[in-house]
Design a protein around this motif. Structure first.
Motif, short mmCIF file in Angstrom:
data_model
loop_
_atom_site.label_atom_id
_atom_site.label_comp_id
_atom_site.label_asym_id
_atom_site.label_seq_id
_atom_site.Cartn_x
_atom_site.Cartn_y
_atom_site.Cartn_z
N PHE A 151 0.84 -1.21 0.00
CA PHE A 151 0.00 0.00 0.00
C PHE A 151 0.87 1.26 0.00
O PHE A 151 0.58 2.23 -0.70
CB PHE A 151 -0.94 0.00 1.20
CG PHE A 151 -1.98 1.08 1.13
CD1 PHE A 151 -3.11 0.93 0.33
CD2 PHE A 151 -1.84 2.27 1.85
CE1 PHE A 151 -4.07 1.94 0.24
CE2 PHE A 151 -2.80 3.28 1.76
CZ PHE A 151 -3.92 3.10 0.95
N ARG B 267 -0.31 8.33 -4.08
CA ARG B 267 -1.21 8.92 -3.08
C ARG B 267 -2.66 8.90 -3.58
O ARG B 267 -3.59 8.63 -2.82
CB ARG B 267 -0.75 10.36 -2.80
CG ARG B 267 -1.50 11.01 -1.66
CD ARG B 267 -0.97 12.40 -1.35
NE ARG B 267 -1.79 12.99 -0.29
CZ ARG B 267 -1.55 12.80 1.01
NH1 ARG B 267 -0.53 12.07 1.40
NH2 ARG B 267 -2.35 13.36 1.91
N GLN C 276 -4.06 5.56 -3.09
CA GLN C 276 -4.28 5.32 -1.65
C GLN C 276 -5.58 5.97 -1.19
O GLN C 276 -6.37 5.37 -0.46
CB GLN C 276 -3.09 5.88 -0.85
CG GLN C 276 -1.80 5.13 -1.08
CD GLN C 276 -0.61 5.80 -0.40
OE1 GLN C 276 -0.60 7.01 -0.16
NE2 GLN C 276 0.41 5.02 -0.09
N ARG D 231 -2.65 2.42 5.35
CA ARG D 231 -3.48 1.40 4.67
C ARG D 231 -4.82 1.27 5.39
O ARG D 231 -4.86 1.14 6.62
CB ARG D 231 -2.76 0.05 4.70
CG ARG D 231 -3.59 -1.09 4.09
CD ARG D 231 -2.82 -2.39 4.03
NE ARG D 231 -2.46 -2.90 5.35
CZ ARG D 231 -3.21 -3.73 6.07
NH1 ARG D 231 -4.38 -4.14 5.63
NH2 ARG D 231 -2.79 -4.15 7.25
#
Ligand SMILES: Cc1cc2nc3c(=O)[nH]c(=O)nc-3n(C[C@H](O)[C@H](O)[C@H](O)COP(=O)(O)O)c2cc1C
Length: 226
Positions: A129, A134, A137, A173
């Motif tokens: 992760f 970004r 994520q 994560r």
């Protein structure tokens, strides 16, 4: 053929003869790991997304298939990442038996896998992760994968919420997101041949349970009719 007149008449024509170099017992690698790596490298040279793989599950509500991305491969098996609350995750929870299909038809090959899926450990998911962009994520946080959502606007608002929540810091994560390791007990290498008389060579784990893909004695090879 369907009863009503076909909307895709061109699909019924045999336009392409699937001619690859084929696959013989002589050239097959000793282990499924080596064979997969060799074919993956061939696919990488020719195909845009060789690691796009179809993951089929069979939960209580029946079978379902979807594309995912292969992110790691080793003697243990194939690793993919997803949302642990998604439909596929629910299916795996109900029935960990899954199948993978690498659809490399532009080079007249496919690899088919049957195996058992299990979650990877948290440290492995954390590391992967952290390597993602970004944007990816944040999308993972914003997506209640597989759930209905009223509109794109609702999705965008949710994304904006997580953007402000994590502004100025690292994105951890989500606890509902991580990897699955698919540990195979069957790996098939399929190579197209002239007139649809294809080659299929299948590695089968000798004891029928997931085995080390890099350990030759754990596997036997079977040829199957196309
Ligand atoms: C090329 C491709 C790659 C994809 N990779 C992933 C992936 O790695 N992980 C994932 O969860 N979904 C991935 N998706 C989306 C899935 O196909 C699917 O829409 C999603 O995971 C929800 O599936 P589910 O509702 O059956 O759980 C990908 C889709 C495509 C077309």
């Amino acid at each position: 053929m369907p009863h009503s007149s076909s909307r895709l008449p061109e699909a019924a024509g045999e336009r392409i003869d699937y001619v690859s170099e084929g696959l013989s017992e002589d050239e097959l690698a000793e282990t499924p790991a080596d064979q997969f790596v060799a074919w993956f490298h061939d696919a990488e040279r020719t195909l845009p997304e060789p690691n796009a793989v179809v993951l089929a599950t069979a939960g209580d509500d029946g079978p379902a298939a979807r594309a995912v991305l292969l992110k790691d491969f080793g003697g243990d098996g194939f690793v993919v990442y997803t949302n642990y609350s998604s439909r596929k995750a629910r299916s795996i929870g109900e029935n960990p038996q899954v199948a993978l299909l690498f659809p490399w038809h532009p080079i007249f090959r496919q690899v088919r896998v049957r195996g058992i899926a299990e979650k990877v450990d948290d440290a492995t998911s954390d590391a992967y992760f952290a390597s993602r962009s970004r944007g990816s994520q944040l999308s993972a946080w914003a997506s209640a994968q597989s759930e209905p959502v009223g509109s794109r606007q609702v999705m965008d608002e949710r994304l904006a919420e997580v953007e402000s929540r994590f502004a100025g810091g690292d994105v951890p994560r989500p606890p509902f997101w991580g990897g699955y390791l698919i540990r195979p007990f069957e790996v098939e290498f399929w190579a197209g041949r002239h007139d649809r008389f294809h080659d299929r060579l299948v590695y089968l784990a000798v004891d029928g349970r997931p085995a080390d893909l890099a350990a030759a004695p754990d596997w036997r090879v079977e040829r199957r009719y196309p």
